[in-house]
Every structure is written in structure tokens, then in C-alpha cells.
Motif scaffolding. Structure first.
Motif, PDB file in Angstrom:
ATOM      1  N   ALA A   1       7.552  12.869  81.921  1.00 20.61           N
ATOM      2  CA  ALA A   1       7.363  13.288  80.521  1.00 20.61           C
ATOM      3  C   ALA A   1       6.197  14.257  80.448  1.00 20.61           C
ATOM      4  O   ALA A   1       5.510  14.493  81.450  1.00 20.61           O
ATOM      5  CB  ALA A   1       7.092  12.068  79.646  1.00 20.61           C
ATOM      6  N   CYS A   2       5.966  14.791  79.255  1.00 18.09           N
ATOM      7  CA  CYS A   2       4.846  15.722  79.031  1.00 18.09           C
ATOM      8  C   CYS A   2       4.004  15.234  77.861  1.00 18.09           C
ATOM      9  O   CYS A   2       4.518  14.571  76.952  1.00 18.09           O
ATOM     10  CB  CYS A   2       5.368  17.094  78.622  1.00 18.09           C
ATOM     11  N   GLY A   3       2.768  15.642  77.842  1.00 19.91           N
ATOM     12  CA  GLY A   3       1.890  15.414  76.694  1.00 19.91           C
ATOM     13  C   GLY A   3       1.813  13.955  76.289  1.00 19.91           C
ATOM     14  O   GLY A   3       1.657  13.052  77.123  1.00 19.91           O
TER      15      GLY A   3
ATOM     16  N   ILE B   1      10.941  10.641  79.089  1.00 20.51           N
ATOM     17  CA  ILE B   1      10.585  10.293  77.701  1.00 20.51           C
ATOM     18  C   ILE B   1      10.316  11.587  76.949  1.00 20.51           C
ATOM     19  O   ILE B   1       9.561  12.439  77.422  1.00 20.51           O
ATOM     20  CB  ILE B   1       9.318   9.412  77.650  1.00 20.51           C
ATOM     21  N   SER B   2      10.931  11.713  75.779  1.00 21.84           N
ATOM     22  CA  SER B   2      10.718  12.942  75.007  1.00 21.84           C
ATOM     23  C   SER B   2      11.026  12.694  73.538  1.00 21.84           C
ATOM     24  O   SER B   2      12.121  12.241  73.198  1.00 21.84           O
ATOM     25  CB  SER B   2      11.626  14.048  75.538  1.00 21.84           C
ATOM     26  N   GLN B   3      10.069  12.990  72.691  1.00 20.44           N
ATOM     27  CA  GLN B   3      10.306  12.874  71.250  1.00 20.44           C
ATOM     28  C   GLN B   3      11.399  13.857  70.838  1.00 20.44           C
ATOM     29  O   GLN B   3      12.360  13.484  70.197  1.00 20.44           O
ATOM     30  CB  GLN B   3       8.995  13.166  70.508  1.00 20.44           C
TER      31      GLN B   3
ATOM     32  N   ASP C   1      10.353  21.165  80.516  1.00 12.16           N
ATOM     33  CA  ASP C   1       9.835  20.565  81.753  1.00 12.16           C
ATOM     34  C   ASP C   1      10.458  19.183  81.996  1.00 12.16           C
ATOM     35  O   ASP C   1      10.791  18.836  83.128  1.00 12.16           O
ATOM     36  CB  ASP C   1       8.306  20.435  81.668  1.00 12.16           C
ATOM     37  N   THR C   2      10.577  18.422  80.934  1.00 14.74           N
ATOM     38  CA  THR C   2      11.141  17.067  81.077  1.00 14.74           C
ATOM     39  C   THR C   2      12.628  17.151  81.441  1.00 14.74           C
ATOM     40  O   THR C   2      13.123  16.409  82.297  1.00 14.74           O
ATOM     41  CB  THR C   2      10.935  16.278  79.760  1.00 14.74           C
ATOM     42  N   LEU C   3      13.301  18.088  80.797  1.00 15.50           N
ATOM     43  CA  LEU C   3      14.724  18.282  81.087  1.00 15.50           C
ATOM     44  C   LEU C   3      14.920  18.695  82.551  1.00 15.50           C
ATOM     45  O   LEU C   3      15.790  18.168  83.253  1.00 15.50           O
ATOM     46  CB  LEU C   3      15.292  19.344  80.136  1.00 15.50           C
TER      47      LEU C   3
ATOM     48  N   ALA D   1       2.986  24.231  69.758  1.00 16.53           N
ATOM     49  CA  ALA D   1       4.296  24.082  69.124  1.00 16.53           C
ATOM     50  C   ALA D   1       4.749  22.671  69.421  1.00 16.53           C
ATOM     51  O   ALA D   1       4.324  22.071  70.407  1.00 16.53           O
ATOM     52  CB  ALA D   1       5.282  25.067  69.697  1.00 16.53           C
ATOM     53  N   LYS D   2       5.576  22.157  68.555  1.00 21.45           N
ATOM     54  CA  LYS D   2       5.964  20.762  68.744  1.00 21.45           C
ATOM     55  C   LYS D   2       7.000  20.610  69.845  1.00 21.45           C
ATOM     56  O   LYS D   2       6.984  19.655  70.600  1.00 21.45           O
ATOM     57  CB  LYS D   2       6.534  20.217  67.437  1.00 21.45           C
ATOM     58  N   SER D   3       7.926  21.546  69.852  1.00 21.61           N
ATOM     59  CA  SER D   3       9.007  21.416  70.799  1.00 21.61           C
ATOM     60  C   SER D   3       8.883  22.560  71.798  1.00 21.61           C
ATOM     61  O   SER D   3       8.978  23.722  71.419  1.00 21.61           O
ATOM     62  CB  SER D   3      10.313  21.499  70.020  1.00 21.61           C
ATOM     63  N   VAL D   4       8.631  22.222  73.049  1.00 20.82           N
ATOM     64  CA  VAL D   4       8.308  23.273  74.022  1.00 20.82           C
ATOM     65  C   VAL D   4       9.505  23.470  74.953  1.00 20.82           C
ATOM     66  O   VAL D   4       9.654  22.761  75.943  1.00 20.82           O
ATOM     67  CB  VAL D   4       7.019  22.937  74.788  1.00 20.82           C
ATOM     68  N   THR D   5      10.332  24.456  74.604  1.00 24.00           N
ATOM     69  CA  THR D   5      11.578  24.628  75.339  1.00 24.00           C
ATOM     70  C   THR D   5      11.479  25.716  76.403  1.00 24.00           C
ATOM     71  O   THR D   5      12.472  26.321  76.765  1.00 24.00           O
ATOM     72  CB  THR D   5      12.736  24.918  74.358  1.00 24.00           C
TER      73      THR D   5
END
Ligand code: G6P
Length: 610
Positions: free
Chosen positions: A300-302, A347-349, A355-357, A604-608
Motif C-alpha cells: 500500500a501507499c501513504g 490496501i487502497s482507499q 503504485d499499489t495496482l 492529490a487524493k488519488s494518485v494514478t
């Protein structure tokens, strides 16, 4: 990052763009723009800044009578925030908005430059627009052109596309970045996230990779890779427009902190048998699933990674399964060894973090089973994992996560209990007690801490304006300290570090001077004395000490300047109360510093993007 919206139909397109983009701002907010079709042309209005800057521009130069438009709010990657780098980008017959990164944009740009294509911006998106324009001639097949152009592109993208000669039509395609279509009473929509469209409709369809969406004022169709045209299988969302509004709170972050009790109950209550045992069969994870599990790798990140650290400790302590946490962006390049019986828990909100993907896909490519813990439903990580466990926190709008993190921890608590029970490592009664501690004690503990908000605000007065702050803790408290420090620094811009309480003396203690704030967390009774020694070490060097500790700690006032007492009825109660305390301290400190709490700089909330 970046938020995309699109609309075609009978309604007035421009206000729909600004309304939807306001909700999408959490995805990026350094520049913004729209392209709207009027009777004679496609008008592009864009600027550096927030939606309010765009609205001011539109007030001076209104666009009348547009029924088809696309819009974008940006988090800069290629090319800094500026009017010219803002989306939409136009190239010949093509106008488009983009979320993602075209990794080979330099090669594509060089090739196009050779044929005389001019470029105005520094963005990869303008290159994408020019690439598509080179594949398209008015009257030719737009689907073919989109396929041809995207075949040349490497990287991730979600595109909303207008062709100059096809008024009223929007095309869209995605790879790696999210995009949903929606059907309203007055037309068809496109957005990065359903929350942007809640004021207009509840009927949506998450676009799949490889599909091209074609929206007209009265139709929304998909074109499959083999050219087949078909209707999407529309779904209904349960989210309400209110769930994406502040509901009387000054900030989304505060609203979301207050929503935590309800969110914890939602995340846990669907995972309990009628006898009160933990049970994830609703997620397709039966008790037998846990029996062969010998090792757990969490990626996960962050904040999600910080929740993972709490989870790993719970898996080890409660279920006796070795568990480790990996920063998702590191996992793929230095992958850990996987013994037989390893499972991977991303884990990802948002369910979209690149990165998680990528880490999850790497694990899948190695044949490891994946169980994703995700909040946003139907998102890429949720869809592509072998099992998905939703946290049911509802939409989280503030960039700094609170209820997202909180529900990740509550799901991990339940999961550790389920695994421990399935493997016979805890009794029925112990499992039931753990479940109760999550569904009953944790929400009550959050509420009880929120009742102390005035006191927490007073403590924040001693933090606002400081240059450095330290959080210290041991075990679970070190894990929580990491999240506490991240929360504080990301929204107040005060430098804040988390240290394992015993580690500070090995170097970093040299930074402690008269008045340096140190916040010590001590939720575990067995570790209290040890942490207290570390507290004394820093205090004797001048630190101003806030101690967050159990209500049964002996005489904590003697070692601290201020004390925040935590409920002690269960580990969950103590932990979730401490979590709420640090979140509220971060909020109140940032508030006193006059920061833009819901939209901190550079984030940013969602880092794609990776
Ligand atoms: C961004 C956000 C963080 C978040 C992280 C992971 O950096 O600013 O708050 O924790 O991404 O996001 P995810 O959606 O995967 O939980």
C-alpha cells in the motif's frame, strides 16, 4: 490524478462541468478547464488555479447554449501548472482531456514534430491529442482512429474526447486510469468518479479497459475490441448527493472524522455471523481460506500503508501468521521472497493508486493470491484482485484520509480475528470479544475522544507555528505515530517525524531543544513504562511533552506537560481513541495555521501515476 468530466444532452453543459469539477477537485487542483460546444465552434476556457478561477473567467466570457462539453481538473505531472498546460488540449480536429501519463510522449512528439506539428504546451496530453489527430480525418471512423492512436501510446490514460466535426458526441477510452459513464434523464455523462455525477444521476457503468465509450445526447454505447457495439449494463449507486457535501461542517476532513463511528460499524457489521463470530464469507473468503496461509505481504501507499502496519502487527499477534508491509512503489522492484502459502493484501482507499495496482499485478503475475481492501467500489484494484473486501467508509473527499484509514484498520482487526479463529488460534469467546471490541468499543471510543475536541484544540495552540514536532511510540503506537505525523505534516506543513520511542536516542534526540513539541502515544499497558522512560529522556532535554495514554496509567502528569487519556475497555477502544486524537490534533493545528485543510498544497487524493 486529475479529474475528468463530460456531458452531452438537452441540459446546459457548462454549469454541469463546474459543479462536477468542484467535487473532482480532490483528484488535483492546480489548473482547470472545459471545452464546450456552441453552435459554431468548440470553445476552450482554461486557467491555472481552482474551479473558482475558471468560474471567474466564465463570468467575464460566458459560454451560452452549450449542450456538450468535457472538463478537467489537473494535478501536474508533465509541465508545471499554467494556463497553457491546463486541459483540455486541442490538436486539429481533436479536443481532449486526459488523466494519466503517456510515458513515450517524447518519441511521439519528436515524430510529430518532424511532420511540422506545432506544440504549445509541455504536456504529454497535447502529444496524445496530436497523435489522435494524426490518425483522424473528418468523416473517417473515430473508433478506428482512437484504437490506432492509443496503440502507439505507452502508459496510463483515461481520455474524454471531442471531434470538431462530430457535434454532440463524446468518445472515451481508458487504460490504467478510472472512468465511469452515467445515464441521466437529460443526457449522458462521463467522469473519473461517480461522486462528481451524484447531483445528476445514480445510474452508472464503470468503463472497462479496451472498451470505447460513445456518448450522444440520447445514447450511451460501448464498442468492444472486436468492433461489437453494445449497451452497457447500467448499475445504480447507493451514494447520495449529500455524501459528497460538507453537511454543515467547515471542512470535509472534520465531517469525515465525525463519520468514523458509523463507518466502523458499517465496515465491521457485514462480517459477523449471527453468533457474533468474524466471518468474511460475504467477500467470498471462507474460513478454510486462512488455513494454508503461512505468510502475509501487505502492499500500500501513504496512510493505507500505515493501516497495513497496524494490520501486520495484528495478524502476527492475534493470528500468529507472519506478516510484513511493503511500500507499494518499492515492492515490484525489490520483491520479497514468497514462501509457499503467501498471500498479498493490497490496501487502497481509492482503489486506483497506480503504485499499489502495479504491486498487486506483480504479485498476481507470480501466482500469489490477492485480497484487496478497498473503499471505492468497482475500482481497478477492487476489480482486478482475486478477492475484494470493501471498507464501506462512503465517499472520502478530504485529501487527508481519516475515515478511510480508520475503516482499513477496523477491517484488518476483523480479518486478523477471522484468520486467528479459522486457524484455531483463538477460541470462540476470544473471537467474539474481538468482534465486539470493533463494532461496539471502537465507535464509542471515537465519540468519547471527539467530546474532548476543545481540549485538543487547546493543545494544538502549542503546536501551530512550531517548526518541528515529533511523535513517538512503541509497537502499535509506533505504527499509529507514523500516521499521526503524516496527517499533521500534510495539512499543516509543519515538519513532523514519527520515531519508534526507543530509537530516538540513537541520533534524532539531538534535534530536541527547549520547547520542541513531542507527542508520545502509549496505548499498550505492557509497554507503558518503557515509553515513559523515553518520554523522560526527551523532556529532560527541553521537549514540551503531550502524552496520549491509557486512563489507568499511573500518574502520567509527572512525566508530561499535557495528558490525553484513552478508554481502556479493549485494545480497539484505546487504539481508535488515540487515532481520533491525533487526527483531531492535526486538523486543529492546520486550522490555527490557516491552511487549506481539504486541499493541501502539492497533493492529490488519488494518485494514478507511478
Ligand atoms: C495519496 C493520498 C494519501 C493516501 C495515498 C494512498 O498520496 O494523498 O492520503 O494515503 O495516496 O491512497 P489510496 O487511495 O491507495 O489509499
Amino acid at each position: 490524478m486529475c479529474g475528468i468530466i463530460g456531458y452531452t444532452g438537452e441540459g446546459n453543459a457548462v454549469p454541469k462541468m463546474t459543479k462536477g469539477l468542484t467535487v473532482l477537485e480532490y483528484r488535483g487542483y492546480d489548473s482547470v478547464g472545459i471545452a464546450a460546444e456552441t453552435e459554431d465552434a468548440i470553445e476552450v476556457v482554461k486557467c491555472k488555479g481552482r474551479i473558482t478561477s475558471l468560474e471567474e473567467k466564465l463570468e467575464k466570457h460566458p459560454i451560452e447554449g452549450a449542450h456538450c462539453a468535457i472538463g478537467h481538473t489537473r494535478w501536474a505531472t508533465h509541465g508545471g501548472p499554467s494556463d497553457v498546460n491546463a486541459h483540455p488540449h486541442k490538436a486539429g480536429n481533436v479536443v481532449l482531456v486526459h488523466n494519466g501519463i503517456i510515458e513515450n510522449y517524447k518519441e511521439l512528439k519528436d515524430e510529430l514534430s518532424k511532420t511540422g506539428t506545432p506544440f504549445l504546451s509541455e504536456t504529454d496530453t497535447e502529444v496524445a491529442a496530436a497523435t489522435l489527430n494524426a490518425c483522424y480525418r473528418p468523416g473517417s471512423d473515430p473508433v478506428k482512429a482512437i484504437r490506432e492512436a492509443t496503440a502507439k501510446m505507452k502508459g496510463s490514460y483515461a481520455f474524454g474526447i471531442l471531434f470538431v466535426d462530430l457535434p454532440g458526441e463524446i468518445y472515451a477510452i481508458r487504460q490504467g486510469s478510472p472512468l465511469i459513464l452515467a445515464k441521466g434523464e437529460d443526457g449522458y455523462y462521463l467522469a473519473s468518479d461517480m461522486t462528481a455525477l451524484l447531483p445528476f444521476t445514480k445510474t452508472y457503468y464503470p468503463l472497462k479497459e479496451g472498451q470505447i465509450a460513445h456518448l450522444t445526447p440520447d445514447s450511451g454505447t460501448l464498442v468492444a475490441g472486436d468492433g461489437r457495439v453494445f449497451e452497457p449494463q447500467w448499475k445504480k449507486t447507493e451514494m447520495t448527493p449529500e455524501s459528497a457535501q460538507k453537511g454543515g461542517y467547515e471542512h470535509f476532513m472534520l465531517k469525515e472524522i465525525y463519520e468514523q463511528p458509523e463507518a466502523i460499524v458499517k465496515s465491521a457489521s457485514t462480517r459477523i455471523t449471527k453468533d457474533g463470530l468474524p466471518d468474511f464469507s460475504v467477500d467470498g473468503i471462507l474460513p478454510d481460506f486462512w488455513k494454508p496461509v503461512k505468510n502475509i505481504q501487505i502492499v500500500a501507499c501513504g496512510s493505507a500503508m500505515h493501516a497495513g502496519i497496524v494490520g501486520a502487527k495484528l495478524f502476527e499477534e492475534v493470528a500468529k501468521i507472519p506478516a510484513s508491509v511493503y511500500i507499494a512503489s518499492e515492492y515490484r522492484y525489490h520483491p520479497p521472497l514468497a514462501v509457499e502459502g503467501t498471500i498479498v493484501i493490497p490496501i487502497s482507499q481509492s482503489g486506483e493508486t497506480a503504485d499499489t495496482l502495479a504491486a498487486m499485478n506483480y504479485a498476481k503475475s507470480k501466482g500469489l493470491p490477492t485480497v484487496a481492501i478497498v473503499n471505492a467500489v468497482e475500482t481497478t484494484i477492487a476489480r482486478e484482485a482475486d478477492h475484494r473486501v470493501y471498507t464501506y467508509a462512503g465517499p472520502e473527499i478530504a485529501v487527508a484520509t481519516t475515515k478511510g484509514y480508520c475503516t482499513q484498520v477496523s477491517v484488518l482487526f476483523m480479518m486478523a480475528a477471522a484468520a486467528a479463529h479459522a486457524c484455531g488460534r483463538i477460541s470462540d469467546d476470544e473471537a467474539k470479544a474481538l468482534v465486539q471490541s470493533v463494532v461496539k468499543d471502537a465507535p464509542a471510543a471515537v465519540l468519547s475522544m471527539l467530546e474532548k475536541r476543545d481540549y485538543l484544540r487547546e493543545l494544538a495552540r502549542g503546536l501551530a507555528g512550531k517548526e518541528h514536532i515529533f511523535y513517538i511510540g512503541r509497537g502499535l503506537d509506533y505504527a499509529l505515530s507514523m500516521e499521526a505525523a503524516l496527517k499533521l505534516k500534510e495539512i499543516s506543513y509543519i515538519h513532523c517525524e514519527a520515531y519508534a520511542a526507543g530509537e530516538l536516542k540513537h541520533g534524532t534526540i539531538s534535534l530536541i531543544e527547549e520547547g520542541t513539541p513531542v507527542i508520545a502515544i502509549s496505548t499498550e499497558k505492557a509497554l507503558y513504562d518503557k515509553t515513559e522512560s523515553n518520554v523522560r529522556e526527551v523532556r529532560s532535554r527541553g521537549a514540551k511533552l503531550i502524552l496520549i495514554c491509557r486512563a489507568d496509567a499511573e500518574n502520567p502528569e509527572r512525566s508530561a506537560d499535557s495528558v490525553i487519556y484513552l478508554p481502556i475497555n479493549s485494545l480497539a477502544a484505546t487504539l481508535f481513541a488515540a487515532m481520533t486524537a491525533v487526527q483531531t490534533i492535526a486538523y486543529e493545528t492546520a486550522y490555527l495555521c490557516g491552511c487549506d485543510i481539504d486541499r493541501p498544497r502539492n497533493l492529490a487524493k488519488s494518485v494514478t501515476v507511478e
